[in-house]
Design a protein around this motif. Sequence first.
Motif, short mmCIF file in Angstrom:
data_model
loop_
_atom_site.label_atom_id
_atom_site.label_comp_id
_atom_site.label_asym_id
_atom_site.label_seq_id
_atom_site.Cartn_x
_atom_site.Cartn_y
_atom_site.Cartn_z
N LYS A 1 -0.82 26.89 10.54
CA LYS A 1 -1.17 27.03 9.18
C LYS A 1 -1.03 26.54 8.19
CE LYS A 1 -1.96 32.33 10.94
NZ LYS A 1 -1.73 33.51 10.01
N GLN A 2 -0.42 25.40 8.29
CA GLN A 2 0.14 24.38 6.63
C GLN A 2 -0.79 23.19 6.87
OE1 GLN A 2 4.43 24.10 7.02
NE2 GLN A 2 4.28 26.12 5.28
N LEU A 3 -1.23 23.28 5.42
CA LEU A 3 -1.62 21.70 5.18
C LEU A 3 -1.11 20.92 4.17
CD1 LEU A 3 -4.36 19.95 5.80
CD2 LEU A 3 -5.44 21.30 3.77
N GLU A 4 -0.47 19.79 4.46
CA GLU A 4 0.32 18.74 3.73
C GLU A 4 -0.97 17.01 3.25
OE1 GLU A 4 4.32 18.15 4.57
OE2 GLU A 4 3.57 18.17 6.60
N ILE A 5 -1.15 17.42 2.01
CA ILE A 5 -2.10 16.57 1.79
C ILE A 5 -1.43 15.38 0.99
CG2 ILE A 5 -3.81 15.60 0.20
CD1 ILE A 5 -4.70 18.53 0.14
N PHE A 6 -1.31 14.21 1.28
CA PHE A 6 -0.62 13.60 0.55
C PHE A 6 -1.01 12.02 0.04
CE2 PHE A 6 1.68 14.72 4.27
CZ PHE A 6 2.98 14.94 4.37
N GLN A 7 -0.33 11.03 -0.85
CA GLN A 7 -1.36 10.18 -1.31
C GLN A 7 -2.04 9.64 -0.40
OE1 GLN A 7 0.71 8.76 -4.75
NE2 GLN A 7 0.84 11.00 -5.92
N ALA A 8 -2.49 8.73 -0.47
CA ALA A 8 -2.59 7.25 0.77
C ALA A 8 -2.49 6.09 -0.14
CB ALA A 8 -4.47 7.39 1.08
N VAL A 9 -1.52 5.59 0.31
CA VAL A 9 -0.99 3.97 0.19
C VAL A 9 -1.84 3.05 1.26
CG1 VAL A 9 0.76 2.31 -0.40
CG2 VAL A 9 1.02 5.13 -0.70
N ASN A 10 -2.37 2.38 0.38
CA ASN A 10 -2.99 0.32 0.86
C ASN A 10 -1.94 -0.67 1.22
OD1 ASN A 10 -4.65 -1.49 2.42
ND2 ASN A 10 -5.29 -1.60 0.65
N THR A 11 -1.32 0.17 2.38
CA THR A 11 -0.07 -1.04 3.32
C THR A 11 -1.21 -2.85 3.31
OG1 THR A 11 -0.84 -0.36 5.43
CG2 THR A 11 1.13 0.64 3.53
N ALA A 12 -2.24 -2.68 3.52
CA ALA A 12 -2.55 -4.42 3.88
C ALA A 12 -2.57 -5.59 2.84
CB ALA A 12 -4.28 -4.14 4.22
N GLN A 13 -2.85 -6.34 2.90
CA GLN A 13 -2.54 -7.60 1.43
C GLN A 13 -4.08 -7.58 0.94
OE1 GLN A 13 0.17 -9.08 1.00
NE2 GLN A 13 1.25 -8.24 2.27
N ALA A 14 -4.43 -7.54 -0.19
CA ALA A 14 -5.30 -7.78 -1.02
C ALA A 14 -6.93 -8.49 0.16
CB ALA A 14 -5.16 -8.86 -2.20
N ASP A 15 -6.58 -9.16 1.00
CA ASP A 15 -7.29 -10.20 1.82
C ASP A 15 -7.75 -9.85 3.15
OD1 ASP A 15 -5.37 -11.36 2.42
OD2 ASP A 15 -5.54 -13.38 2.30
N GLU A 16 -7.46 -8.37 3.29
CA GLU A 16 -6.99 -7.36 4.49
C GLU A 16 -7.56 -6.76 4.24
OE1 GLU A 16 -2.92 -9.20 6.45
OE2 GLU A 16 -2.69 -7.48 5.41
N VAL A 17 -8.19 -5.97 5.46
CA VAL A 17 -9.12 -5.06 5.63
C VAL A 17 -7.70 -3.49 5.10
CG1 VAL A 17 -9.81 -2.82 7.29
CG2 VAL A 17 -10.57 -5.40 7.30
N PRO A 18 -8.73 -2.84 4.21
CA PRO A 18 -7.51 -1.39 3.69
C PRO A 18 -6.52 -1.10 5.40
CG PRO A 18 -9.71 -1.54 2.55
CD PRO A 18 -9.41 -2.35 3.72
N SER A 19 -5.39 -0.76 4.80
CA SER A 19 -4.66 0.10 5.79
C SER A 19 -3.99 1.20 5.08
CB SER A 19 -3.80 -0.59 6.71
OG SER A 19 -3.09 -0.17 7.59
N LEU A 20 -4.18 1.97 5.20
CA LEU A 20 -3.46 3.12 4.58
C LEU A 20 -3.18 4.61 5.54
CD1 LEU A 20 -7.22 5.63 3.21
CD2 LEU A 20 -6.53 3.65 2.48
N ALA A 21 -1.67 4.44 4.57
CA ALA A 21 -0.86 4.83 5.61
C ALA A 21 0.13 6.52 4.51
CB ALA A 21 0.59 4.72 5.26
N PRO A 22 -0.20 7.66 4.85
CA PRO A 22 1.04 8.13 3.45
C PRO A 22 1.71 8.41 3.27
CG PRO A 22 1.37 9.02 5.80
CD PRO A 22 0.32 7.81 5.92
N GLY A 23 2.16 8.47 1.49
CA GLY A 23 2.97 7.83 0.55
C GLY A 23 3.21 9.53 0.02
N THR A 24 3.31 9.76 -1.30
CA THR A 24 4.56 10.53 -1.65
C THR A 24 3.15 12.03 -1.57
OG1 THR A 24 5.32 9.72 -3.38
CG2 THR A 24 5.03 12.12 -3.65
N ARG A 25 3.92 13.18 -1.34
CA ARG A 25 3.19 14.51 -0.79
C ARG A 25 2.56 15.32 -2.11
NH1 ARG A 25 5.66 19.45 1.93
NH2 ARG A 25 6.60 20.24 0.41
N GLN A 26 1.24 15.29 -2.63
CA GLN A 26 1.06 15.80 -3.42
C GLN A 26 0.47 17.33 -2.90
OE1 GLN A 26 -0.06 14.27 -5.74
NE2 GLN A 26 -1.70 15.38 -7.04
N TRP A 27 0.38 18.08 -2.38
CA TRP A 27 0.88 19.49 -1.89
C TRP A 27 0.70 19.37 -0.51
CZ3 TRP A 27 -4.14 16.94 -3.94
CH2 TRP A 27 -4.64 17.24 -5.23
#
Length: 246
Positions: free
Chosen positions: A215-241
Amino acid sequence: MRKALAFSLLAVMLGGCASDPAKTDVGGTWINQVAIDAASKGGPLREALQAYGPNLEWEINTRAGQARYTNGFEIAEGKVIADPAGSWKVDFYGSSATELKRDGKQLLQAANDNEPEQVFDRPKDPAPEGAPLGANFERALYTAYMGGSWKILSGPGEGATVQFQGDGAVQGLPGADRYALCLAGDCASMSGGNDNLWLQQNGQGNAWIFMRKDKQLEIFQAVNTAQADEVPSLAPGTRQWLLEKQ
């Protein structure tokens, strides 16, 4: 003569009942309710879709001989023809045929070299007429997986009640009036094994990583860990909610 005619008419009627096309016709809209039921138990969304997919919705017009389906990212179109054995064959351009068959109130997609066996049901709350392919699945999934009232335990708007609607509207979540769950495609590949959703307000938004457990839902900021010339790669950052279903 009248008795013979009566018996002949009765035989025709009984024969028609025995071969009632309504019991074998696969026409109409079908959604992957099994995947929705698995997701609604409160686990990771992508795991449920991968376990019981990959196809999410079928739209079949047997009279016109047309069929198409979506996996949440791509749409495949083909020609459907009846098989004397009672099943239906869908021929897709450039790939092998797919076999469909009615099993009572369900549609069965037979396993083949590319996909496992899959089961589909009629949508209980159909999307509005003219909605794009996949809208029925999304509507049912959003209602089952995100529906109900959620309380913000931490984050902006703490203590408020949030409601996610089946049509993609969200109320009570600061900074958002619409949402969309990532089902497949680029949004899924960019986030690795994480679930993600899109939150927007007034047409402007961003991707977020989320984790669902019971019953719990955590929503995190999506942090792009890829380089500028790479395909975006999103990882969980700071929890928002942190939200909890009421």
